[in-house]
Scaffold this motif. Structure first.
Motif, PDB file in Angstrom:
ATOM      1  N   TYR A  86      36.570  37.065  49.677  1.00 14.01           N
ATOM      2  CA  TYR A  86      35.496  37.305  49.979  1.00 14.01           C
ATOM      3  C   TYR A  86      35.211  38.062  51.264  1.00 14.01           C
ATOM      4  N   ILE A  87      36.163  37.438  52.182  1.00 15.28           N
ATOM      5  CA  ILE A  87      36.205  38.217  53.438  1.00 15.28           C
ATOM      6  C   ILE A  87      36.925  39.289  53.659  1.00 15.28           C
ATOM      7  N   ILE A  88      38.075  39.513  52.733  1.00 13.23           N
ATOM      8  CA  ILE A  88      38.616  40.828  52.579  1.00 13.23           C
ATOM      9  C   ILE A  88      37.575  41.928  52.181  1.00 13.23           C
ATOM     10  N   ALA A  89      36.879  41.472  51.089  1.00  9.67           N
ATOM     11  CA  ALA A  89      35.828  42.375  50.422  1.00  9.67           C
ATOM     12  C   ALA A  89      35.062  42.838  51.458  1.00  9.67           C
ATOM     13  N   SER A  90      34.538  41.826  52.441  1.00 11.04           N
ATOM     14  CA  SER A  90      33.483  42.178  53.384  1.00 11.04           C
ATOM     15  C   SER A  90      34.079  43.049  54.492  1.00 11.04           C
ATOM     16  N   TYR A  91      35.553  43.008  54.698  1.00  9.39           N
ATOM     17  CA  TYR A  91      35.955  43.801  55.677  1.00  9.39           C
ATOM     18  C   TYR A  91      36.263  45.389  55.214  1.00  9.39           C
ATOM     19  N   LEU A  92      36.628  45.550  53.682  1.00  5.79           N
ATOM     20  CA  LEU A  92      36.888  46.709  53.121  1.00  5.79           C
ATOM     21  C   LEU A  92      35.513  47.281  52.662  1.00  5.79           C
ATOM     22  N   GLY A  93      34.480  46.647  52.947  1.00  3.13           N
ATOM     23  CA  GLY A  93      33.030  47.275  52.733  1.00  3.13           C
ATOM     24  C   GLY A  93      32.886  47.265  51.322  1.00  3.13           C
ATOM     25  N   MET A  94      32.956  46.261  50.410  1.00  2.00           N
ATOM     26  CA  MET A  94      32.455  46.327  48.971  1.00  2.00           C
ATOM     27  C   MET A  94      32.323  44.880  48.819  1.00  2.00           C
ATOM     28  N   SER A  95      31.727  44.626  47.605  1.00  2.00           N
ATOM     29  CA  SER A  95      30.987  43.289  47.420  1.00  2.00           C
ATOM     30  C   SER A  95      32.152  42.430  46.531  1.00  2.00           C
ATOM     31  N   PRO A  96      32.106  41.113  46.940  1.00  2.00           N
ATOM     32  CA  PRO A  96      33.112  40.313  46.439  1.00  2.00           C
ATOM     33  C   PRO A  96      33.318  40.450  44.814  1.00  2.00           C
ATOM     34  N   GLU A  97      32.354  40.681  44.266  1.00  2.00           N
ATOM     35  CA  GLU A  97      32.242  40.852  42.660  1.00  2.00           C
ATOM     36  C   GLU A  97      33.121  41.984  42.164  1.00  2.00           C
ATOM     37  N   PHE A  98      32.834  43.002  43.057  1.00  2.00           N
ATOM     38  CA  PHE A  98      33.579  44.354  42.959  1.00  2.00           C
ATOM     39  C   PHE A  98      35.189  44.300  43.090  1.00  2.00           C
ATOM     40  N   LEU A  99      35.722  43.573  44.059  1.00  2.00           N
ATOM     41  CA  LEU A  99      36.774  43.302  44.491  1.00  2.00           C
ATOM     42  C   LEU A  99      37.625  42.468  43.319  1.00  2.00           C
ATOM     43  N   SER A 100      36.902  41.399  42.995  1.00  2.00           N
ATOM     44  CA  SER A 100      37.406  40.776  41.812  1.00  2.00           C
ATOM     45  C   SER A 100      37.671  41.650  40.570  1.00  2.00           C
ATOM     46  N   LYS A 101      36.767  42.388  40.260  1.00  3.38           N
ATOM     47  CA  LYS A 101      36.957  43.386  39.178  1.00  3.38           C
ATOM     48  C   LYS A 101      38.089  44.578  39.441  1.00  3.38           C
ATOM     49  N   ILE A 102      38.202  44.897  40.827  1.00  2.00           N
ATOM     50  CA  ILE A 102      39.521  45.946  40.755  1.00  2.00           C
ATOM     51  C   ILE A 102      40.662  45.095  40.687  1.00  2.00           C
ATOM     52  N   ARG A 103      40.813  43.923  41.141  1.00  2.00           N
ATOM     53  CA  ARG A 103      42.118  43.115  41.055  1.00  2.00           C
ATOM     54  C   ARG A 103      42.356  42.797  39.713  1.00  2.00           C
ATOM     55  N   LYS A 104      41.472  42.464  38.812  1.00  5.35           N
ATOM     56  CA  LYS A 104      41.493  42.310  37.453  1.00  5.35           C
ATOM     57  C   LYS A 104      42.165  43.577  36.821  1.00  5.35           C
ATOM     58  N   LYS A 105      41.560  44.647  37.187  1.00  3.14           N
ATOM     59  CA  LYS A 105      42.221  45.805  36.288  1.00  3.14           C
ATOM     60  C   LYS A 105      43.543  46.141  36.871  1.00  3.14           C
ATOM     61  N   LEU A 106      43.857  46.007  38.267  1.00  2.00           N
ATOM     62  CA  LEU A 106      45.278  46.114  38.630  1.00  2.00           C
ATOM     63  C   LEU A 106      46.125  45.401  38.142  1.00  2.00           C
ATOM     64  N   ALA A 107      45.586  44.161  37.833  1.00  2.00           N
ATOM     65  CA  ALA A 107      46.702  43.340  37.266  1.00  2.00           C
ATOM     66  C   ALA A 107      47.142  43.670  35.901  1.00  2.00           C
ATOM     67  N   SER A 108      46.095  43.801  34.910  1.00  2.00           N
ATOM     68  CA  SER A 108      46.409  44.337  33.586  1.00  2.00           C
ATOM     69  C   SER A 108      47.107  45.677  33.518  1.00  2.00           C
TER      70      SER A 108
END
Lengths: 194, 194
Positions: free
Chosen positions: B170-192
């Motif tokens: 959630y700190i990475i997300a905050s640094y990159l200017g996005m919500s933690p939820e959205f970063l989670s979704k990005i990572r899920k998509k990348l993993a699949s």
DNA sequence: CGCGACGTTGATTTGCCTCAACGATTGTGG
DNA sequence: CCACAATCGTTGAGGCAAATCAACGTCGCG
């Protein structure tokens, strides 16, 4: 006394004796830049720091998808350059373009390094300038975080009313990170609600 | 030799003689910072530049609506501070917080100014550091313009894989200017998709 | 064990962009 | 000095990236 403006600028940070003033005057080059011409272009090393005596310039770059993004808008008595290119003496990624016919005073990288070696007072001046520029850019970045396009515009318009008047609206929009259409809609809304 | 790390860091920019090394060693203070404690807080002047020997810290600020925005994440051998507050010696608007138990070396504003007056070589060092920091921050801002959240994450993850591992998401997300939820979704998509 | 910190997932909303068409103004060459 | 082309700004329709909200899963720790 053509160098008066820039010397006054320096003496806001450090005081100079006659010898130092003369050494500095000797390395300042004054130029006239015609509207729409460039003093920095991608692929070429940015060799100068540029102090604007009068006129207006902007720096911008073009993303791979072809869209323009304005990084800085600078008018009378401000500095402008591709600071990354200048500092590292590597090819620029920015354009620096005159928005009006402008008079500028330039000092070259080599001469800056030389005068810093010869006169520690200039080392100090350029340290303070770099620190201030950095602090200022940090602060601007901060103050924009979490703001809507409308808030960014209002804040900028309040801070720099002269720029709003002098500079085309689509360049302001590009600087504030929004589309020109959207800025137009913001202005319409503000005009009707006041 | 407690000051070895920071002296090595300086000698990447300028070479120092024994006297200069000693003068510098004399003004370095080493401290241990416990996880979740602060070395800078809004309202207080940031009096030090901080060099991280080992550990991890971040700077962030809180907008009026209560949301946190991470400005910098720094680990071993990086510098961190509220640069605006430090430079202008005015009250900070940032928090600087330890994310892990950390060892830092600090030098105070007053001592920096003093050693710069006494030894021009340090004036030069701090000019180069400020220039580099500014150029770097400009460049980072540039490279993020026009990028989607996913592109920003991919770029950051490639550049700083150690940070991705060590620091809460959630700190990475905050640094990159996005919500933690959205970063989670990005990572899920990348993993699949890999 | 239970609580708090962290991450995930899905449904819904929204700020802003894109595209397209159309004024208004400026300036420039014939 | 006019005609025509740029340049710049406006307006509206439609779309999308990312935020918000809400609920739930999981792990480590006091």
């Amino acid at each position: 006394m053509k160098d008066l403006a820039i010397l006054q600028h320096i003496e806001r940070f450090v005081s100079l004796n006659e010898e130092e003033k003369n050494a500095f005057s000797a390395i300042v080059e004054e130029h006239i830049i015609k509207r729409k011409s460039f003093i920095v272009q991608p692929g070429f090393v940015c060799k100068h720091q540029t102090h604007i005596v009068r006129g207006a310039l902007r720096s911008y770059f073009i993303t791979p998808d072809g869209s323009e993004h304005t990084i800085a808008i600078a008018i009378d008595d401000w500095w402008i350059s591709d600071f990354y290119s200048y500092t590292s003496q590597t090819p620029a990624s920015l354009y620096v373009e005159a928005l009006e016919d402008s008079v500028v005073q330039q000092i070259s990288y080599d001469n800056v390094e030389r005068i810093c070696n010869d006169h520690p007072r200039f080392e100090r001046f350029f340290r303070l300038v770099a620190q201030k520029a950095f602090a200022y850019s940090q602060r601007r970045a901060l103050s924009n975080i979490g703001k809507t396009a409308e808030e960014r515009y209002l804040e900028y318009a309040e801070m720099y009313p002269q720029i709003i008047q002098r500079i085309p609206q689509y360049i302001i929009a590009s600087y504030l990170g929004m589309s020109p259409e959207f800025l137009s809609k913001i202005r319409k809304k503000l005009a009707s609600s006041s």
